[in-house]
Design a protein around this motif. Structure first.
Motif, PDB file in Angstrom:
ATOM      1  N   GLU A 312     -11.911  62.401  17.093  1.00  0.00           N
ATOM      2  CA  GLU A 312     -12.371  62.538  18.485  1.00  0.00           C
ATOM      3  C   GLU A 312     -12.367  61.185  19.188  1.00  0.00           C
ATOM      4  O   GLU A 312     -11.926  61.065  20.338  1.00  0.00           O
ATOM      5  CB  GLU A 312     -13.783  63.134  18.506  1.00  0.00           C
ATOM      6  CG  GLU A 312     -13.860  64.578  18.064  1.00  0.00           C
ATOM      7  CD  GLU A 312     -13.862  65.548  19.233  1.00  0.00           C
ATOM      8  OE1 GLU A 312     -13.638  65.120  20.376  1.00  0.00           O
ATOM      9  OE2 GLU A 312     -14.091  66.741  18.987  1.00  0.00           O
ATOM     10  N   GLU A 315      -8.877  59.992  20.260  1.00  0.00           N
ATOM     11  CA  GLU A 315      -8.351  60.615  21.475  1.00  0.00           C
ATOM     12  C   GLU A 315      -8.801  59.853  22.713  1.00  0.00           C
ATOM     13  O   GLU A 315      -8.038  59.699  23.674  1.00  0.00           O
ATOM     14  CB  GLU A 315      -8.808  62.073  21.551  1.00  0.00           C
ATOM     15  CG  GLU A 315      -8.150  62.989  20.525  1.00  0.00           C
ATOM     16  CD  GLU A 315      -8.586  64.429  20.686  1.00  0.00           C
ATOM     17  OE1 GLU A 315      -9.076  64.785  21.774  1.00  0.00           O
ATOM     18  OE2 GLU A 315      -8.435  65.211  19.724  1.00  0.00           O
ATOM     19  N   HIS A 318      -7.073  56.302  23.010  1.00  0.00           N
ATOM     20  CA  HIS A 318      -5.709  56.359  23.545  1.00  0.00           C
ATOM     21  C   HIS A 318      -5.697  56.118  25.051  1.00  0.00           C
ATOM     22  O   HIS A 318      -4.741  55.527  25.580  1.00  0.00           O
ATOM     23  CB  HIS A 318      -5.067  57.711  23.228  1.00  0.00           C
ATOM     24  CG  HIS A 318      -4.509  57.815  21.834  1.00  0.00           C
ATOM     25  ND1 HIS A 318      -3.546  56.971  21.345  1.00  0.00           N
ATOM     26  CD2 HIS A 318      -4.794  58.682  20.824  1.00  0.00           C
ATOM     27  CE1 HIS A 318      -3.240  57.296  20.098  1.00  0.00           C
ATOM     28  NE2 HIS A 318      -3.989  58.336  19.752  1.00  0.00           N
TER      29      HIS A 318
END
Length: 355
Positions: A312, A315, A318
């Motif tokens: 998590e 993500e 990124h």
């Protein structure tokens, strides 16, 4: 590409603290997102003594306003941090923001953040002059740190009672009957009115309050005490701490977030592997390293839970690297890029100190 210098004649400003060049990538990405979200107000960085001249030059090359400040610390005998939380040792200096009386209103922000939407509307919030506004601290203790207070559990967290979408424009009210954790704020974003009188009051508390030795999160614990019953809770979207995406998934929506806060490990300390590597040896190596780091910091998490959390977090990280890549296109040919590059780790396993 020419640098977009955003000057403002307004008496309002966003203010940030930089104490070490290793945080320079965070400041510059934060500033880029400030410009990209078309803020109308100045971006100011407070610099403590000892920050290298090359760091100052990199900031000024981007049109960032620099303010020199002195360190601010309690007497050494009054406050000690455990090894994992020594990253907070310089954050007392954030409180110098109250001395910036050239501004009428300031939003103090941490530099491990990424702006996803314009948040200038927060300056228009009506609060008394002797109050501040901030988001609650999340007291779920998602990482299961053994040195965190025993009442830091989901049942006591001020975000637990919230529902979507009402959470987008309101926060849990604080009353005299609220659990202790509801009185705690997160110091990552604070709306305030600079005042020399308030600055003196805060520094007096820093030097003399018997509560200082109990603080686990230096500047924000002090603010919560000094402004007890005098701070206004803000909706979480103004300071969306990354772990809340897991701890409070019922209210979290990526599309709602104005300001994403990368608490704990910083996004420039490692570059997450692409999704294609999620089942490979590299991924397992990264997870093993992360788990070892958390264990060293006092976490009680086991491997399966850490794997879910790390995926998590990746993500969200990124998003930061996408902004950094755009910054690199703008700055990589400049004389300032080397000092930025030396403080960034492009590998999936962090080689930097987790602090």
């Amino acid at each position: 590409m020419p640098v977009r210098i955003l000057e403002s004649t307004s008496k309002r400003a966003y203010v940030h603290l930089l104490t070490d060049g290793k945080y320079l990538p965070g400041v510059l990405v934060m500033h880029k997102s400030h410009l990209d979200t078309k803020s109308r107000y100045s971006f100011v960085v407070m610099l403590t003594p000892g920050v290298d001249q090359s760091v100052r030059a990199a900031l000024q090359s981007r049109g960032i306003i620099v303010k020199d400040i002195e360190y601010l610390r309690p007497p050494a005998s009054k406050h000690q941090l455990n090894d994992y939380d020594k990253r907070f040792s310089e954050t007392w200096a954030k409180l110098r923001v109250f001395e910036l009386v050239e501004y009428e209103r300031v939003i103090l922000r941490d530099i491990d953040m990424l702006l996803l939407k314009n948040m200038d509307d927060l300056f228009d919030l009506s609060i008394p002059h002797d109050h501040i506004a901030a988001t609650h601290a999340c007291s779920c203790n998602l990482m299961k740190f053994r040195h965190y207070p025993s009442d830091w559990v989901p049942a006591n967290c001020p975000y637990t009672p919230l529902t979507w979408p009402s959470c987008l424009d309101r926060a849990t009210a604080v009353t005299k009957n609220s659990p202790r954790c509801h009185h705690l704020l997160n110091g990552g974003l604070v709306l305030l009115h600079p005042s020399l009188e308030m600055a003196r009051h805060i520094q007096n508390a820093l030097y003399t309050s018997p509560q200082i030795r109990k603080y686990r999160f230096p500047d924000q614990d002090l603010l919560a005490d000094v402004f007890k019953n005098k701070w206004v809770p803000l909706p979480y979207v103004y300071n969306a701490m990354k772990h809340m995406r897991i701890a409070h998934k019922d209210i979290w929506r990526d599309a709602d977030i104005k300001c994403l806060h990368y608490v704990m490990d910083k996004p420039w300390q490692y570059r997450p592997l692409p999704p294609s590597a999620t089942s490979g040896v590299q991924r397992e190596t990264q997870l093993s390293t992360t788990l070892a780091s958390c264990k060293a910091g006092g976490s009680l998490l086991e491997g399966a839970a850490m794997r879910r959390i790390q995926q998590e977090f990746d993500e969200l990280v990124h998003h930061w690297w996408a902004a950094f890549d755009e910054l690199e296109l703008e700055m990589s040919g400049s004389e300032h890029w080397d000092v930025i590059e030396e403080n960034v780790n492009r590998h999936p396993v962090s080689v930097f100190n987790a602090n």
